[in-house]
Design a protein around this motif. Structure first.
Motif, PDB file in Angstrom:
ATOM      1  N   PRO A 164     -11.270 -68.088  -3.541  1.00  0.00           N
ATOM      2  CA  PRO A 164     -11.815 -69.386  -3.143  1.00  0.00           C
ATOM      3  C   PRO A 164     -12.070 -70.260  -4.366  1.00  0.00           C
ATOM      4  O   PRO A 164     -12.487 -69.780  -5.412  1.00  0.00           O
ATOM      5  CB  PRO A 164     -13.138 -69.020  -2.467  1.00  0.00           C
ATOM      6  CG  PRO A 164     -13.030 -67.582  -2.129  1.00  0.00           C
ATOM      7  CD  PRO A 164     -12.101 -66.983  -3.139  1.00  0.00           C
TER       8      PRO A 164
ATOM      9  N   SER B 208     -10.407 -84.211  -2.116  1.00  0.00           N
ATOM     10  CA  SER B 208     -10.252 -83.058  -1.243  1.00  0.00           C
ATOM     11  C   SER B 208      -9.284 -82.081  -1.896  1.00  0.00           C
ATOM     12  O   SER B 208      -8.271 -82.497  -2.452  1.00  0.00           O
ATOM     13  CB  SER B 208      -9.704 -83.505   0.123  1.00  0.00           C
ATOM     14  OG  SER B 208      -9.574 -82.412   0.997  1.00  0.00           O
TER      15      SER B 208
ATOM     16  N   SER C 227      -6.887 -78.688  -1.175  1.00  0.00           N
ATOM     17  CA  SER C 227      -6.289 -77.958  -0.053  1.00  0.00           C
ATOM     18  C   SER C 227      -6.888 -76.551   0.004  1.00  0.00           C
ATOM     19  O   SER C 227      -7.242 -75.976  -1.030  1.00  0.00           O
ATOM     20  CB  SER C 227      -4.772 -77.905  -0.198  1.00  0.00           C
ATOM     21  OG  SER C 227      -4.392 -77.225  -1.374  1.00  0.00           O
ATOM     22  N   PRO C 228      -7.022 -75.983   1.206  1.00  0.00           N
ATOM     23  CA  PRO C 228      -7.611 -74.655   1.346  1.00  0.00           C
ATOM     24  C   PRO C 228      -6.873 -73.564   0.568  1.00  0.00           C
ATOM     25  O   PRO C 228      -7.485 -72.589   0.148  1.00  0.00           O
ATOM     26  CB  PRO C 228      -7.538 -74.380   2.851  1.00  0.00           C
ATOM     27  CG  PRO C 228      -7.510 -75.721   3.473  1.00  0.00           C
ATOM     28  CD  PRO C 228      -6.738 -76.588   2.511  1.00  0.00           C
ATOM     29  N   ASP C 229      -5.575 -73.745   0.352  1.00  0.00           N
ATOM     30  CA  ASP C 229      -4.823 -72.755  -0.418  1.00  0.00           C
ATOM     31  C   ASP C 229      -4.952 -72.978  -1.923  1.00  0.00           C
ATOM     32  O   ASP C 229      -4.422 -72.223  -2.728  1.00  0.00           O
ATOM     33  CB  ASP C 229      -3.353 -72.741  -0.013  1.00  0.00           C
ATOM     34  CG  ASP C 229      -2.657 -74.076  -0.195  1.00  0.00           C
ATOM     35  OD1 ASP C 229      -3.239 -75.007  -0.808  1.00  0.00           O
ATOM     36  OD2 ASP C 229      -1.521 -74.211   0.289  1.00  0.00           O
TER      37      ASP C 229
ATOM     38  N   ALA D 253      -6.236 -76.915   7.783  1.00  0.00           N
ATOM     39  CA  ALA D 253      -6.732 -75.579   7.436  1.00  0.00           C
ATOM     40  C   ALA D 253      -5.710 -74.753   6.665  1.00  0.00           C
ATOM     41  O   ALA D 253      -6.072 -73.945   5.806  1.00  0.00           O
ATOM     42  CB  ALA D 253      -7.164 -74.840   8.699  1.00  0.00           C
ATOM     43  N   ASP D 254      -4.414 -74.960   6.932  1.00  0.00           N
ATOM     44  CA  ASP D 254      -3.390 -74.197   6.205  1.00  0.00           C
ATOM     45  C   ASP D 254      -2.864 -74.934   4.976  1.00  0.00           C
ATOM     46  O   ASP D 254      -1.998 -74.445   4.263  1.00  0.00           O
ATOM     47  CB  ASP D 254      -2.236 -73.815   7.129  1.00  0.00           C
ATOM     48  CG  ASP D 254      -1.446 -75.014   7.638  1.00  0.00           C
ATOM     49  OD1 ASP D 254      -1.763 -76.170   7.273  1.00  0.00           O
ATOM     50  OD2 ASP D 254      -0.502 -74.788   8.407  1.00  0.00           O
ATOM     51  N   GLY D 255      -3.384 -76.126   4.692  1.00  0.00           N
ATOM     52  CA  GLY D 255      -2.997 -76.880   3.505  1.00  0.00           C
ATOM     53  C   GLY D 255      -1.655 -77.576   3.585  1.00  0.00           C
ATOM     54  O   GLY D 255      -1.207 -78.178   2.626  1.00  0.00           O
TER      55      GLY D 255
END
Length: 103
Positions: A3, A39, A41-43, A80-82
């Motif tokens: 993370p 922002s 990305s989640p990845d 959520a998956d970027g």
């Protein structure tokens, strides 16, 4: 990937840090007058930033801007998956961008 989080380091750079140990992964210091919003990305691959006159999407691993454009966004967020970026424009419209198509 572990993370990560993004936070402004000062008014002209963004610092990307590992949440688990606090280590700085990358500092991107190429902003003239950076300000919210941003922002990541989640990845952890991309960072989107709005400046006073343009928007930029940065590749976190290289520290380079991969896409720059106008007009300035009001708000934005990665899926959520970027793979996509939802963009809220100042005129009230909303767009969904496929990140893989922005190069």
């Amino acid at each position: 990937l572990d993370p990560i989080a993004a936070a402004y380091f000062d008014k002209t750079s963004v610092e990307i840090s590992d949440i688990k140990n606090g280590d700085i992964i990358r500092t991107i210091a190429e902003f003239g007058a950076a300000g919210p919003p941003l922002s990541i990305s989640p990845d952890g691959k991309f960072l989107a930033v709005t400046q006073s006159t343009s928007n930029q999407i940065w590749d976190v691993s290289s520290g380079k801007a991969v896409y720059k454009f106008q007009p300035v966004w009001a708000v934005f967020s990665f899926s959520a998956d970027g793979s996509h970026l939802a963009v809220g424009n100042l005129d009230g419209t909303v767009e969904l961008w496929d990140i893989s198509q922005l190069k």
